[in-house]
Design an enzyme around this catalytic site. Sequence first.
Site, PDB file in Angstrom:
ATOM      1  N   SER A  32       0.860  -1.194   0.000  1.00 13.78           N
ATOM      2  CA  SER A  32       0.000   0.000   0.000  1.00 13.78           C
ATOM      3  C   SER A  32       0.887   1.231   0.000  1.00 13.78           C
ATOM      4  CB  SER A  32      -0.880   0.030   1.257  1.00 13.78           C
ATOM      5  OG  SER A  32      -1.505   1.296   1.381  1.00 13.78           O
ATOM      6  N   TYR A  66      -1.403  -0.102  10.269  1.00 14.33           N
ATOM      7  CA  TYR A  66      -1.629  -0.665   8.918  1.00 14.33           C
ATOM      8  C   TYR A  66      -0.449  -0.278   8.014  1.00 14.33           C
ATOM      9  CZ  TYR A  66      -3.663  -0.972   4.189  1.00 14.33           C
ATOM     10  OH  TYR A  66      -3.879  -1.250   2.866  1.00 14.33           O
TER      11      TYR A  66
HETATM   12  P1  NAP Z   1     -11.537  -5.632   0.217  1.00 10.71           P
HETATM   13  O1  NAP Z   1     -12.434  -5.179  -0.877  1.00 10.71           O
HETATM   14  O2  NAP Z   1     -11.934  -5.415   1.639  1.00 10.71           O
HETATM   15  O3  NAP Z   1     -11.188  -7.183  -0.013  1.00 10.71           O
HETATM   16  C1  NAP Z   1     -10.374  -7.860   0.908  1.00 10.71           C
HETATM   17  C2  NAP Z   1     -10.327  -9.312   0.525  1.00 10.71           C
HETATM   18  O4  NAP Z   1      -9.459  -9.996   1.461  1.00 10.71           O
HETATM   19  C3  NAP Z   1     -11.675 -10.001   0.645  1.00 10.71           C
HETATM   20  O5  NAP Z   1     -11.746 -11.034  -0.300  1.00 10.71           O
HETATM   21  C4  NAP Z   1     -11.635 -10.576   2.061  1.00 10.71           C
HETATM   22  O6  NAP Z   1     -12.509 -11.688   2.257  1.00 10.71           O
HETATM   23  C5  NAP Z   1     -10.202 -11.026   2.108  1.00 10.71           C
HETATM   24  N1  NAP Z   1      -9.686 -11.178   3.468  1.00 10.71           N
HETATM   25  C6  NAP Z   1      -9.636 -10.269   4.458  1.00 10.71           C
HETATM   26  N2  NAP Z   1      -9.093 -10.802   5.565  1.00 10.71           N
HETATM   27  C7  NAP Z   1      -8.789 -12.089   5.259  1.00 10.71           C
HETATM   28  C8  NAP Z   1      -8.208 -13.162   5.966  1.00 10.71           C
HETATM   29  N3  NAP Z   1      -7.826 -13.027   7.249  1.00 10.71           N
HETATM   30  N4  NAP Z   1      -8.050 -14.346   5.336  1.00 10.71           N
HETATM   31  C9  NAP Z   1      -8.431 -14.514   4.044  1.00 10.71           C
HETATM   32  N5  NAP Z   1      -8.983 -13.528   3.315  1.00 10.71           N
HETATM   33  C10 NAP Z   1      -9.169 -12.334   3.924  1.00 10.71           C
HETATM   34  O7  NAP Z   1     -10.102  -4.926   0.102  1.00 10.71           O
HETATM   35  P2  NAP Z   1      -9.228  -4.469  -1.164  1.00 10.71           P
HETATM   36  O8  NAP Z   1      -9.279  -2.991  -1.223  1.00 10.71           O
HETATM   37  O9  NAP Z   1      -9.542  -5.260  -2.363  1.00 10.71           O
HETATM   38  O10 NAP Z   1      -7.785  -4.845  -0.589  1.00 10.71           O
HETATM   39  C11 NAP Z   1      -6.986  -5.864  -1.121  1.00 10.71           C
HETATM   40  C12 NAP Z   1      -5.537  -5.566  -0.720  1.00 10.71           C
HETATM   41  O11 NAP Z   1      -5.156  -4.312  -1.258  1.00 10.71           O
HETATM   42  C13 NAP Z   1      -5.317  -5.469   0.793  1.00 10.71           C
HETATM   43  O12 NAP Z   1      -4.100  -6.085   1.129  1.00 10.71           O
HETATM   44  C14 NAP Z   1      -5.260  -3.968   1.035  1.00 10.71           C
HETATM   45  O13 NAP Z   1      -4.518  -3.661   2.188  1.00 10.71           O
HETATM   46  C15 NAP Z   1      -4.583  -3.509  -0.238  1.00 10.71           C
HETATM   47  N6  NAP Z   1      -4.778  -2.082  -0.575  1.00 10.71           N
HETATM   48  C16 NAP Z   1      -6.016  -1.605  -0.872  1.00 10.71           C
HETATM   49  C17 NAP Z   1      -6.148  -0.256  -1.182  1.00 10.71           C
HETATM   50  C18 NAP Z   1      -7.466   0.375  -1.517  1.00 10.71           C
HETATM   51  O14 NAP Z   1      -7.551   1.611  -1.583  1.00 10.71           O
HETATM   52  N7  NAP Z   1      -8.516  -0.388  -1.745  1.00 10.71           N
HETATM   53  C19 NAP Z   1      -5.002   0.576  -1.186  1.00 10.71           C
HETATM   54  C20 NAP Z   1      -3.786   0.036  -0.893  1.00 10.71           C
HETATM   55  C21 NAP Z   1      -3.660  -1.305  -0.591  1.00 10.71           C
HETATM   56  P3  NAP Z   1     -14.085 -11.438   2.736  1.00 10.71           P
HETATM   57  O15 NAP Z   1     -14.699 -10.617   1.645  1.00 10.71           O
HETATM   58  O16 NAP Z   1     -14.632 -12.808   2.836  1.00 10.71           O
HETATM   59  O17 NAP Z   1     -13.983 -10.705   4.044  1.00 10.71           O
END
Ligand code: NAP
Length: 248
Positions: free
Chosen positions: A143, A157
């Site tokens: 991130s 985080y």
């Molecule tokens: P999201 O929409 O909340 O999706 C998160 C995914 O991870 C979901 O499939 C969730 O499953 C799964 N998950 C969460 N905790 C878990 C665990 N303990 N074991 C297995 N699966 C788990 O988030 P996202 O934005 O796509 O984020 C994906 C990655 O990108 C993360 O690492 C996040 O830190 C990073 N990121 C995101 C952003 C942003 O702005 N969106 C920016 C920088 C980095 P469920 O749906 O079943 O809960």
Amino acid sequence: MPRTVVITGGSGGIGAAVARLAGARGWNVAFNFASNAEGAAATAEAVEKAGGRALSMQGDVAVEADVLALFDAAEAAFGRIDGVVNNAGMAGPPTTLADIGIERLRRVIDVNVLGAFLVAREGVRRMGTKHGGTGGAIVNISSAAARLGAANERVEYAGSKGAIDAMTVGLGREAIAEGVRVNAVRPGLIETDIHVRSGQPGRAETVGAQTPIGRPGTAEEVAEAVMWLLSEQSSYVTGTILDVTGGR
Ligand code: NAP
């Protein structure tokens, strides 16, 4: 023979977008999710509609047995593993580090750090040539918070993602000796449910508007970068962190 990618957290957001794009490019996709079975079913359906094969299972990346079960299931269903996307992650509501309780601190580190290290370790064990594999690629999802620090929102985080950056550089240089490239994508403000889940539903839109590019990114834009790092097109790239942040 189609290649196989293991993705953590494929039930929504960035993980689901990577799964769909991988499916469209002919990859078999094995992914897990924490609790959103409906989202997982939708991703599996989209992968198959796009032309790939999908396998999904519930599991917690912070639990070693669940991580092993995902890799075992992927190998049983599809043969060998060629790529791993270390995507599952979580963030809590905005606060200062001084106000954080031990449960949240432990959970963020368990999921974002311990989980990601377990998944990366398993990727090397399954794909590394010294371990009987045929080589492959790992893409970690970091991130921009790792370099910005997320003050007054979620310093813990940011620290968890800093650990991912360090692991990417180190493992990228270590695992290449057995044919495994390790890189990271560092997304900025991407429109996904993570902002709703962390209590800031409008954050991507509001802060995204202040970035040099003037808007938040999409999960699909992140997925394109992930797929490049997974593919042979990035064959000379390892230990590298790629910002997908609209210039932020
Ligand atoms: P999201 O929409 O909340 O999706 C998160 C995914 O991870 C979901 O499939 C969730 O499953 C799964 N998950 C969460 N905790 C878990 C665990 N303990 N074991 C297995 N699966 C788990 O988030 P996202 O934005 O796509 O984020 C994906 C990655 O990108 C993360 O690492 C996040 O830190 C990073 N990121 C995101 C952003 C942003 O702005 N969106 C920016 C920088 C980095 P469920 O749906 O079943 O809960």
